[in-house]
Write an enzyme that holds these catalytic residues in place. Structure first.
Site, PDB file in Angstrom:
ATOM      1  N   LYS A 132     -31.329 -86.302  37.552  1.00 32.05           N
ATOM      2  CA  LYS A 132     -29.915 -86.185  37.972  1.00 32.05           C
ATOM      3  C   LYS A 132     -29.625 -84.753  38.442  1.00 32.05           C
ATOM      4  O   LYS A 132     -28.984 -83.966  37.749  1.00 32.05           O
ATOM      5  CB  LYS A 132     -28.983 -86.612  36.833  1.00 32.05           C
ATOM      6  CG  LYS A 132     -27.565 -86.924  37.295  1.00 32.05           C
ATOM      7  CD  LYS A 132     -26.824 -87.716  36.246  1.00 32.05           C
ATOM      8  CE  LYS A 132     -25.342 -87.895  36.533  1.00 32.05           C
ATOM      9  NZ  LYS A 132     -25.029 -88.599  37.761  1.00 32.05           N
ATOM     10  N   GLU A 149     -29.280 -98.036  45.532  1.00 32.31           N
ATOM     11  CA  GLU A 149     -28.095 -97.932  44.675  1.00 32.31           C
ATOM     12  C   GLU A 149     -26.924 -97.453  45.505  1.00 32.31           C
ATOM     13  O   GLU A 149     -27.055 -97.204  46.704  1.00 32.31           O
ATOM     14  CB  GLU A 149     -28.366 -96.983  43.494  1.00 32.31           C
ATOM     15  CG  GLU A 149     -28.743 -95.574  43.922  1.00 32.31           C
ATOM     16  CD  GLU A 149     -29.181 -94.672  42.768  1.00 32.31           C
ATOM     17  OE1 GLU A 149     -28.716 -94.842  41.645  1.00 32.31           O
ATOM     18  OE2 GLU A 149     -30.009 -93.769  43.038  1.00 32.31           O
ATOM     19  N   ARG A 206     -30.377 -88.445  28.660  1.00 42.58           N
ATOM     20  CA  ARG A 206     -30.770 -88.347  30.065  1.00 42.58           C
ATOM     21  C   ARG A 206     -30.799 -86.893  30.520  1.00 42.58           C
ATOM     22  O   ARG A 206     -31.647 -86.506  31.330  1.00 42.58           O
ATOM     23  CB  ARG A 206     -29.835 -89.165  30.956  1.00 42.58           C
ATOM     24  CG  ARG A 206     -30.347 -89.186  32.408  1.00 42.58           C
ATOM     25  CD  ARG A 206     -29.557 -90.105  33.290  1.00 42.58           C
ATOM     26  NE  ARG A 206     -28.153 -89.714  33.314  1.00 42.58           N
ATOM     27  CZ  ARG A 206     -27.179 -90.458  33.843  1.00 42.58           C
ATOM     28  NH1 ARG A 206     -27.462 -91.636  34.378  1.00 42.58           N
ATOM     29  NH2 ARG A 206     -25.929 -90.042  33.824  1.00 42.58           N
ATOM     30  N   ARG A 250     -33.586 -64.066  44.812  1.00 41.85           N
ATOM     31  CA  ARG A 250     -33.987 -65.279  45.533  1.00 41.85           C
ATOM     32  C   ARG A 250     -35.487 -65.334  45.781  1.00 41.85           C
ATOM     33  O   ARG A 250     -36.058 -64.454  46.430  1.00 41.85           O
ATOM     34  CB  ARG A 250     -33.246 -65.378  46.870  1.00 41.85           C
ATOM     35  CG  ARG A 250     -33.542 -66.703  47.583  1.00 41.85           C
ATOM     36  CD  ARG A 250     -32.696 -66.887  48.837  1.00 41.85           C
ATOM     37  NE  ARG A 250     -32.937 -68.205  49.412  1.00 41.85           N
ATOM     38  CZ  ARG A 250     -33.951 -68.486  50.256  1.00 41.85           C
ATOM     39  NH1 ARG A 250     -34.803 -67.550  50.613  1.00 41.85           N
ATOM     40  NH2 ARG A 250     -34.115 -69.714  50.705  1.00 41.85           N
ATOM     41  N   TYR A 296     -27.064 -82.339  36.127  1.00 43.57           N
ATOM     42  CA  TYR A 296     -25.701 -82.516  35.630  1.00 43.57           C
ATOM     43  C   TYR A 296     -25.555 -83.848  34.921  1.00 43.57           C
ATOM     44  O   TYR A 296     -26.443 -84.710  34.993  1.00 43.57           O
ATOM     45  CB  TYR A 296     -24.691 -82.383  36.777  1.00 43.57           C
ATOM     46  CG  TYR A 296     -24.602 -83.590  37.705  1.00 43.57           C
ATOM     47  CD1 TYR A 296     -25.627 -83.895  38.594  1.00 43.57           C
ATOM     48  CD2 TYR A 296     -23.492 -84.429  37.683  1.00 43.57           C
ATOM     49  CE1 TYR A 296     -25.533 -84.991  39.444  1.00 43.57           C
ATOM     50  CE2 TYR A 296     -23.391 -85.522  38.532  1.00 43.57           C
ATOM     51  CZ  TYR A 296     -24.407 -85.801  39.399  1.00 43.57           C
ATOM     52  OH  TYR A 296     -24.316 -86.889  40.236  1.00 43.57           O
TER      53      TYR A 296
HETATM   54  N1  PDD Z   1     -22.751 -90.688  39.181  1.00 41.84           N
HETATM   55  N2  PDD Z   1     -26.597 -93.668  40.642  1.00 41.84           N
HETATM   56  C1  PDD Z   1     -26.215 -92.472  41.119  1.00 41.84           C
HETATM   57  C2  PDD Z   1     -26.829 -91.966  42.372  1.00 41.84           C
HETATM   58  C3  PDD Z   1     -25.235 -91.726  40.435  1.00 41.84           C
HETATM   59  O1  PDD Z   1     -24.845 -90.523  40.896  1.00 41.84           O
HETATM   60  C4  PDD Z   1     -24.651 -92.266  39.243  1.00 41.84           C
HETATM   61  C5  PDD Z   1     -23.619 -91.511  38.448  1.00 41.84           C
HETATM   62  C6  PDD Z   1     -25.074 -93.529  38.805  1.00 41.84           C
HETATM   63  C7  PDD Z   1     -24.532 -94.177  37.569  1.00 41.84           C
HETATM   64  O2  PDD Z   1     -24.979 -93.530  36.399  1.00 41.84           O
HETATM   65  P1  PDD Z   1     -24.122 -93.534  35.060  1.00 41.84           P
HETATM   66  O3  PDD Z   1     -23.872 -94.953  34.716  1.00 41.84           O
HETATM   67  O4  PDD Z   1     -24.983 -92.847  34.081  1.00 41.84           O
HETATM   68  O5  PDD Z   1     -22.838 -92.786  35.371  1.00 41.84           O
HETATM   69  C8  PDD Z   1     -26.062 -94.199  39.521  1.00 41.84           C
HETATM   70  C9  PDD Z   1     -21.777 -89.877  38.479  1.00 41.84           C
HETATM   71  C10 PDD Z   1     -20.708 -90.675  37.815  1.00 41.84           C
HETATM   72  C11 PDD Z   1     -21.233 -88.816  39.430  1.00 41.84           C
HETATM   73  O6  PDD Z   1     -22.055 -88.259  40.146  1.00 41.84           O
HETATM   74  O7  PDD Z   1     -20.031 -88.549  39.436  1.00 41.84           O
END
Ligand code: PDD
Length: 284
Positions: free
Chosen positions: A148, A180, A51, A99, A32
Site C-alpha cells: 500500500k 480492482e 497490513r 536525494r 499508508y
Molecule cells: N483505499 N484497492 C485499492 C487500490 C485501494 O486503494 C483500497 C483502499 C482498497 C480497499 O482496501 P481496504 O478495504 O483495506 O480499505 C482496495 C483507501 C481507502 C484509500 O486509498 O483511501
C-alpha cells in the site's frame, strides 16, 4: 483547526512540518493506511496494523513505533479532534535523506504522520442506496499493488477520467480482466455467486474485502476468488465495491450499461448490512 500527529508530536495542522528531502515526497517511498471511525471507534484496527507491517516489510522499511503505540496515537487523535464518524490517515516514509535512489542508512529515522478527516454521515452515503457508476480503464499501475504505497497518481488520474465521463469511479482492467477499483476492491454477483479477483501482487489485499468475504461465507453465500472480465461484469446480476471508506457500495452501471436492472441488488445490500453491524460491534 485539526490537530495532527508528526513524528512524536501532536500539533495544529498549520504547524506540522516535514522535510523537503523526505523520501515520501521525492520518491513516493512511503506506505499508508486509512482506517474508518464509526461512533468514535476504529474499524478493524488490527487488520490495518497487520497490513502496515506487511507493506513495511515488503519495502525493508523500519516500523516507526510498536503497534500498541500506533493504536494509542490513533485514539488520541480521534479524541483530540472529536471524530464521531470519519477516517484516520496514517503514512510512514523512509525518512529524510539527501536525494539518492539508493536507500539511506538503516538508522535514518522513518517519518510518521497521522491526521483525521471528519465525515459526518460516512455510514449512510447516498451512493449506498442509489448505487454508483463506474467506467473501465486500463490498469497502468506498477506491479506490486499488494504493497500500500503512496504512489497514487494513476488512481487519481482514473478518478478524474471517471469524473470527465460523469461516472463515480473507475475499475481497472489488465489482460481483459478487472483488477480492482481505483481505491477499492471490485466484485460481481452472478446466479448468487460472489466473484472477486484472488489475492496476489495485482491487487491490494483489502481489509474490508477480507472481512466481507468472511461474513459472506458464514452466511452460506458462495464465493469464487478468480479474475472476471468486463463482459462478465456487464452481464452480472449485481456488482459492488468494498473499502474502508465506502464499506460495501453497490455498482449499478459499468461503462454506461446497467448491471442487472440498474438498481442495487440484494446481495450487496445484505453484505453491507452485516458488515456495518459487525464492524460497529467489533470497533475499538
Ligand atoms: N483505499 N484497492 C485499492 C487500490 C485501494 O486503494 C483500497 C483502499 C482498497 C480497499 O482496501 P481496504 O478495504 O483495506 O480499505 C482496495 C483507501 C481507502 C484509500 O486509498 O483511501
Amino acid at each position: 483547526m485539526r490537530t495532527v500527529y508528526v513524528n512524536g508530536e501532536f500539533l495544529p495542522e498549520d504547524q506540522a512540518r516535514i522535510s523537503i528531502f523526505d523520501r515520501g515526497f521525492l520518491f513516493a517511498d512511503g506506505v499508508y493506511e486509512v482506517t474508518s471511525v464509526l461512533g468514535g471507534k476504529l474499524v478493524d484496527f488490527p487488520g490495518h496494523a497487520a497490513r502496515l507491517t506487511r507493506s513495511l516489510d515488503a519495502l525493508d522499511m523500519r516500523s516507526p513505533v510498536p503497534e500498541e503505540d500506533l493504536l494509542a496515537i490513533h485514539r488520541d487523535l480521534i479524541a483530540r479532534n472529536g471524530i464521531e464518524d470519519g477516517l484516520v490517515y496514517l503514512q510512514v516514509t523512509r525518512g529524510a535523506a539527501d536525494r539518492d535512489f539508493l536507500y539511506p542508512p538503516d538508522d535514518t529515522p522513518p517519518t510518521l504522520v497521522l491526521f483525521t478527516q471528519a465525515k459526518p454521515g460516512l455510514a449512510d452515503n447516498p451512493l449506498a442506496r442509489t448505487g454508483m457508476s463506474v467506467i473501465t480503464i486500463p490498469d497502468r499501475r506498477w506491479g506490486r499493488r499488494d504493497i500500500k504505497t503512496v504512489q497514487l497518481l494513476y488512481p487519481s488520474m482514473g478518478k478524474m477520467m471517471a469524473r470527465a465521463e460523469g461516472a463515480d469511479d473507475a475499475w481497472m482492467v489488465e489482460d481483459g480482466h478487472v483488477t480492482e477499483g481505483t481505491s477499492n476492491n471490485a466484485y460481481i454477483v452472478k446466479d448468487g455467486t460472489i466473484v472477486t479477483r484472488q489475492l496476489g501482487e495485482e491487487i491490494l489485499h483489502g481489509i474490508t474485502r477480507r472481512a466481507v468475504l468472511g461474513f459472506a461465507r458464514e452466511a452460506q453465500m458462495r464465493v469464487e476468488e478468480r479474475p472476471f472480465t468486463v463482459e462478465e461484469a456487464r452481464a452480472a446480476d449485481e456488482a459492488f465495491i468494498t473499502s474502508a471508506s465506502s464499506f460495501v457500495t453497490p455498482v449499478v452501471r459499468i461503462d454506461g450499461t446497467a448491471v442487472g436492472d440498474g438498481t442495487p441488488g440484494p446481495v450487496a445490500a445484505r453484505l453491507r448490512e452485516i458488515y456495518m453491524e459487525e464492524s460497529r460491534k467489533a470497533a475499538i
